[in-house]
Design an enzyme around this catalytic site. Sequence first.
Site, short mmCIF file in Angstrom:
data_model
loop_
_atom_site.label_atom_id
_atom_site.label_comp_id
_atom_site.label_asym_id
_atom_site.label_seq_id
_atom_site.Cartn_x
_atom_site.Cartn_y
_atom_site.Cartn_z
N ASP A 66 0.79 -1.24 0.00
CA ASP A 66 0.00 0.00 0.00
C ASP A 66 0.83 1.30 0.00
OD1 ASP A 66 -1.92 -1.96 0.25
OD2 ASP A 66 -2.84 -1.18 2.07
N LYS A 96 -6.92 -5.15 -2.97
CA LYS A 96 -7.66 -5.73 -1.84
C LYS A 96 -8.62 -4.71 -1.27
CE LYS A 96 -3.91 -4.44 1.20
NZ LYS A 96 -4.65 -3.38 1.89
N CYS A 135 -2.08 -2.84 7.56
CA CYS A 135 -1.93 -3.74 6.41
C CYS A 135 -0.63 -4.52 6.41
CB CYS A 135 -2.15 -2.96 5.12
SG CYS A 135 -3.88 -2.43 4.98
C1 VGL Z 1 -4.75 0.62 5.76
C2 VGL Z 1 -6.29 1.56 7.17
C3 VGL Z 1 -7.27 1.40 6.21
C4 VGL Z 1 -3.32 0.21 5.54
C5 VGL Z 1 -5.71 0.46 4.80
O1 VGL Z 1 -2.88 0.15 4.37
O2 VGL Z 1 -2.62 -0.04 6.56
N1 VGL Z 1 -5.04 1.16 6.95
N2 VGL Z 1 -6.97 0.86 5.03
#
Ligand code: VGL
Length: 242
Positions: A45, A143, A188
Amino acid sequence: MNRRTALTLLAGMSIAVRTRATPPLPSRAVLRIRPDAASVLIVVDVQNCFIAGGTLAVPHGEDVVPVINRIAPAFANVVLTQDWHPRAHVSFASSHPGHKPFETIEVVYGRQTLWPDHCVQGTNDAALDRDLEIPQAELIVRKGFDRAVDSYSAFREADRTTPTGLQGYLTERGIRRVFICGLATDFCVAWTALDSRAAGFETYVIEDACRGIDLKGSLAAAWQEMTQRGVRRIQSGDIELA
Ligand code: VGL
Ligand code: ZN
């Protein structure tokens, strides 16, 4: 000789004796880890969303990019992930009238932290950071694309049953060791690392190539859980850059 001088000398002697009795520490090079053909780097991410100016900016999130760019060439196999939500996603506070971001509510599959709207499919906010330089990356796993189910993990959605297919991909490609970096350490990255261990992969989290959100102590809790389950906590300097 006065008493103070005698004590100082004694203290010095005991240090000298202890130093001689202890075998020398192995040099840093001996501890280095060399990624092999059965290793993969998962870059979690690293999207505009989680970097300064994004909708869910992680403190100092941008700092992971140069670290990741430096280590990525050591890996023949690199997989990227993208948080990839439809509008009105279950994890958005805006989907739950009366609730605010960073609260936790009960949904059908269990507890869910609520977030600001973020990483909406096809938006610039959801795009990978433009400064990432990993041309050899071979797969992008998206995802959190089911409106009703979140997915911090790159392996299994938050209902803890729906697979993303990543375990099958890695297994078919002969991967046994998984190295994880990116954002955010305590969400994540941690969930991906725990599922990687559960799937039987030797799993490393590269701490200085990650940054955390740290919501109510979540960063310390994530490290405790990861180390307890056998995830190895390493630094980018521990990786041999051939
Ligand atoms: C994430 C919060 C919501 C992350 C993704 O990538 O850690 N955190 N969505
Ligand atoms: Zn998300």
